[in-house]
Enzyme design. Structure first.
Site, PDB file in Angstrom:
ATOM      1  N   TRP A  43       0.822  -1.207   0.000  1.00  0.00           N
ATOM      2  CA  TRP A  43       0.000   0.000   0.000  1.00  0.00           C
ATOM      3  C   TRP A  43       0.858   1.258   0.000  1.00  0.00           C
ATOM      4  CZ3 TRP A  43      -3.496   2.420  -1.918  1.00  0.00           C
ATOM      5  CH2 TRP A  43      -4.390   3.295  -1.311  1.00  0.00           C
ATOM      6  N   SER A  61      -9.811   0.647  -1.157  1.00  0.00           N
ATOM      7  CA  SER A  61      -8.661   0.789  -2.063  1.00  0.00           C
ATOM      8  C   SER A  61      -7.787  -0.451  -2.038  1.00  0.00           C
ATOM      9  CB  SER A  61      -7.820   2.003  -1.649  1.00  0.00           C
ATOM     10  OG  SER A  61      -7.558   1.978  -0.255  1.00  0.00           O
ATOM     11  N   ALA A  67      -4.268  -1.946  -3.418  1.00  0.00           N
ATOM     12  CA  ALA A  67      -2.999  -1.348  -3.837  1.00  0.00           C
ATOM     13  C   ALA A  67      -2.760  -1.498  -5.337  1.00  0.00           C
ATOM     14  CB  ALA A  67      -1.852  -1.989  -3.055  1.00  0.00           C
ATOM     15  N   LYS A  84     -14.126  -3.682   9.254  1.00  0.00           N
ATOM     16  CA  LYS A  84     -14.431  -4.270   7.939  1.00  0.00           C
ATOM     17  C   LYS A  84     -13.526  -5.461   7.645  1.00  0.00           C
ATOM     18  CE  LYS A  84     -10.735  -2.516   5.555  1.00  0.00           C
ATOM     19  NZ  LYS A  84      -9.883  -3.115   4.511  1.00  0.00           N
ATOM     20  N   ARG A 119      -7.331  -9.783   1.059  1.00  0.00           N
ATOM     21  CA  ARG A 119      -6.635 -10.827   1.820  1.00  0.00           C
ATOM     22  C   ARG A 119      -7.523 -11.372   2.940  1.00  0.00           C
ATOM     23  NH1 ARG A 119      -2.486  -6.981   1.026  1.00  0.00           N
ATOM     24  NH2 ARG A 119      -2.725  -6.146   3.120  1.00  0.00           N
ATOM     25  N   VAL A 163       0.179  -9.386   5.206  1.00  0.00           N
ATOM     26  CA  VAL A 163      -0.587  -9.317   6.447  1.00  0.00           C
ATOM     27  C   VAL A 163      -2.077  -9.225   6.132  1.00  0.00           C
ATOM     28  CG1 VAL A 163      -1.070  -7.930   8.497  1.00  0.00           C
ATOM     29  CG2 VAL A 163       1.291  -8.239   7.733  1.00  0.00           C
TER      30      VAL A 163
END
Length: 334
Positions: free
Chosen positions: A11, A139, A141, A192, A256, A280
């Site tokens: 990110w 968003s 990346a 979230k 993820r 992560v």
């Protein structure tokens, strides 16, 4: 404009790629070998392969200077570490007089308190004088690095931070909105991720679109209840950092956290799921802190609690969903 990005993960690199087309950006990595590799290849191969760094991006490392020394040479400082690294980085830049914003989303694992803290609460403990805030919103990346349309939220109680983030990142492909409800924006970003694990589980078990819609909608209600209890405004959760980020993370194939739920539904262990990501998944680490904070505030969050039971191995994927769907009838409310 001179922008300092502290942290060279996916990110942070994506924002550097985006902003580097219009501004001067220093992408800083604590690991000198990582910085050298990124500089030599012109791309961040481990975290954001296939996206070349623009000419406006310079790569630096710990060997070239401490973050505290670098901050005064830039107009805005972006902390692009996972939540676990925010406290240390805020401590290192505590004397910074420039606007500072963090990208991480989640609750910190308990350190100074018996419960986890949001980013602005960590800032209050280690760098209370810092003009800080969060850059958040739906968003991925990869899409930001490709220049695909994205909308973000610059959240801070300091107008100078909001204005600096707009100046740094607003562009033809990225719209940056401002919001002074920092607690609300941070709660949305934290919860979230947990809800996305639940939705991935639902999809992995092939329960259908009706079930997915129910989980997202009731998850939004849980998120809002916790946020209001922490001093946020309810309307914040109908915006980009609440509903917007929840929909993206719960349904997007690049998520993820959603991927963790899908893998658990397939019978993978939590360790196998996490290891397969290579990055992560903040929801795995913040789920327990979300639930613990909610319990201390007397806030009911059955979906988040079900995720924790699943992650801790107390229930199977099928049992976790059955427990949620088998709850007693109740009136719909926020």
């Amino acid at each position: 404009m001179d922008i300092l990005v502290l942290g060279a993960g996916a990110w942070g690199t994506a924002l550097a790629v985006s902003a580097g087309q219009r501004h001067r950006v220093t992408l800083w990595a604590r690991d000198a070998a990582q910085a050298a590799a990124i500089a030599a290849r012109g791309e961040n191969l481990p975290y954001l392969p296939g996206h070349r760094l623009p000419a406006g991006v310079r790569v630096a490392s710990h060997a070239e200077g401490e973050p505290s020394a670098l901050t005064q040479r830039h107009d805005v400082v972006i902390i692009a570490t996972p939540m676990a690294g925010l406290r240390q980085m805020l401590t290192e830049v505590a004397a910074c007089t420039r606007p500072v914003a963090w990208l991480c989303k989640g609750f910190e694992a308990p350190v100074s308190q018996p419960y986890g803290l949001l980013g602005h609460e960590v800032r209050a403990e280690v760098a209370p004088q810092l003009a800080g805030g969060a850059l958040s919103g739906p968003s991925f990346a990869q899409e930001v690095a490709r220049g695909q349309p994205t909308a973000l939220v610059a959240a801070s109680d300091a107008a100078c931070v909001r204005e600096a983030l707009v100046a740094a990142f607003h562009s033809p492909s990225m719209r940056v909105y401002v919001n002074d409800d920092l607690p609300g924006v941070e709660v949305g970003g934290a919860v979230k991720n947990v809800l996305a694990i639940a939705t991935g589980l639902c999809d992995g078990l092939a329960l259908g679109l009706n079930a997915r819609a129910a989980l997202i909608t009731r998850g939004l209600a849980e998120m809002t209840r916790l946020g209001v209890a922490l001093g946020a405004r309810a309307e914040t959760f109908m915006g980009l950092s609440g509903l917007g980020d929840l929909v993206l993370t719960a349904t997007g194939d690049l998520s993820r956290n959603r991927r963790v739920g899908l893998l658990l539904a397939q019978g993978r262990t939590l360790q196998q799921a996490v290891d397969s990501l290579g990055h992560v998944a903040e929801g795995v680490y913040s789920a327990r802190t979300v639930v613990e904070r909610a319990r201390r505030l007397g806030v009911e969050m059955p979906i988040a609690e079900g995720v924790v039971d699943l992650l801790d191995g107390r229930v199977s994927p099928v049992e976790a969903v059955a427990a949620l769907m088998g709850r007693d009838p109740a009136a719909e409310r926020g």
